[in-house]
Design an enzyme around this catalytic site. Structure first.
Site, short mmCIF file in Angstrom:
data_model
loop_
_atom_site.label_atom_id
_atom_site.label_comp_id
_atom_site.label_asym_id
_atom_site.label_seq_id
_atom_site.Cartn_x
_atom_site.Cartn_y
_atom_site.Cartn_z
N PHE A 67 1.06 5.15 0.91
CA PHE A 67 0.43 6.19 1.74
C PHE A 67 1.05 7.54 1.38
O PHE A 67 2.24 7.61 1.06
CB PHE A 67 0.69 5.92 3.22
CG PHE A 67 0.01 4.70 3.77
CD1 PHE A 67 0.54 3.44 3.55
CD2 PHE A 67 -1.14 4.81 4.53
CE1 PHE A 67 -0.08 2.30 4.06
CE2 PHE A 67 -1.77 3.68 5.04
CZ PHE A 67 -1.23 2.42 4.81
N THR A 90 0.85 -1.20 0.00
CA THR A 90 0.00 0.00 0.00
C THR A 90 0.88 1.24 0.00
O THR A 90 1.90 1.29 0.69
CB THR A 90 -0.94 0.02 1.22
OG1 THR A 90 -1.78 -1.13 1.17
CG2 THR A 90 -1.84 1.24 1.23
#
Ligand SMILES: O=C(O)C(=O)Cc1ccccc1
Length: 348
Positions: free
Chosen positions: A230, A228
């Protein structure tokens, strides 16, 4: 800042000792040698984990044990985490100066873009000052003693549910309901606090430890390389430099003249300058969702309808580079609005 604070505290103590400001010729008159302010150090001046002498406060989604908290800790190891119930609350916390940074996910290698955060970037006036890549490992968590065959329901953040969709189906069969929760760790806390023996949560192994749950299954993500990305957001921009690998994120909409050709023109402004693009995302243009154009087809004038989009582009250059400045000057010719969301060091 340390200097300012020292001066401020000094001036209040000097007035209590009866000195009148009007009698002073300069600040140096005021400073007795035993009360000299501390020297400014590199730490006071560089954007590190300390702001104003205290720890940086980092807003993130979810209660302790969430992936956003882990990303915030990776970006700023000595910071104070500030848990938020929604992504928007994290944006607002920074705007209202309750937090110094927000760390929010924008894309995942399995689930794709997190559109909510792209929309929030546009609605709020924060700057992207960095990015963090986090390897996300999901576990299936339940109360101690619960077995998989007892489960009727799985709770988690929608991102986590979508990243585990195939594994969930193959391991639990079709009869287990998926229910969206504010955050992965929030789902784990809910299962534990309500003593739910027919419900599991998808969350981190760290969340299992925090809330006294057992890990029924590890590696629930559909792909072992689950990653992921961010973004780190702040009220002030990062000052771009050269000599380090930078990324710049922009958002724009085409102007009335360009029609559907705008994207090609914008992308070639980067391509011609050898600037690589790492990401392009489009979202519906909310205030102008449709554009109607007259187009000539076989000498007949017809009306064509197009969806209007807002485009988000990440490119591999710093705004301190002339080629990036020239590319944006060209892009501006094709757009009705153009905003630089941030120019920041890449997480490599
Ligand atoms: O719910 C969380 O823990 C979050 O931080 C949101 C999220 C969910 C799944 C992957 C990355 C971030």
């Amino acid at each position: 800042m340390a200097l300012m604070q020292s001066l401020l505290s000094f001036s209040s103590s000097s007035s209590s000792s009866g000195l009148k400001m009007s009698t002073l010729k300069s600040v140096t008159d005021l400073i007795p040698t035993h009360n000299l302010p501390n020297w400014l150090t590199h730490d006071d001046l560089s954007p590190g984990p300390k702001i104003h002498g205290t720890k940086l406060r980092v807003a993130h989604l979810g209660v302790p044990g969430s992936y956003s908290e882990a990303a915030a800790g990776k970006a700023y190891p000595n910071s104070v985490p500030l848990p938020c119930k929604q992504f928007e609350a994290a944006f607002e916390a920074v705007e209202l100066r309750i937090a110094d940074r927000a760390v929010v996910p924008v894309e995942n290698s399995l689930g794709g873009s997190i559109h909510e955060n792209y929309d929030l970037l546009l609605r709020h006036r924060l700057h992207i000052v960095g990015e963090v890549l986090l390897r996300v490992r999901h576990s299936l968590l339940a109360l101690p003693g619960v077995r998989k065959e007892h489960l009727r329901r799985v709770l988690s953040h929608p991102q986590a549910l979508s990243q585990c969709e195939h594994t969930l189906t193959s391991q639990m069969g079709p009869n287990v309901r998926r229910e969206a929760f504010d955050s992965t760790a929030g789902a784990a806390e809910f299962v534990a606090a309500n003593n739910l023996r027919d419900t599991a949560a998808i969350a981190s192994a760290h969340a299992a430890e925090l809330y006294g749950l057992q890990v029924l299954e590890d590696g629930m993500e559909d792909d072992s390389g689950n990653l992921t990305r961010f973004l780190i957001l702040a009220r002030e921009p990062f000052i771009p430099r050269t000599g380090r690998r930078f990324k710049t994120s922009i958002v724009f909409a085409g102007n009335d003249r360009e029609g559907p050709g705008v994207l090609f023109k914008v992308l070639s402004a980067f391509g011609l300058r050898n600037i690589g693009l790492t990401k392009i995302e489009s979202r519906p243009h909310r205030s102008r969702p449709i554009r109607v154009l007259d187009v000539a087809e076989d000498d007949i004038l017809r009306t064509a309808k197009y969806f209007e989009y807002i485009f988000y582009v990440d490119f591999e250059a710093s705004m301190a580079e002339v080629r990036a400045q020239n590319a944006l000057a060209e892009v501006q010719e094709f757009t009705s609005f153009l905003r630089v969301l941030g120019s920041y060091p890449m997480d490599i």
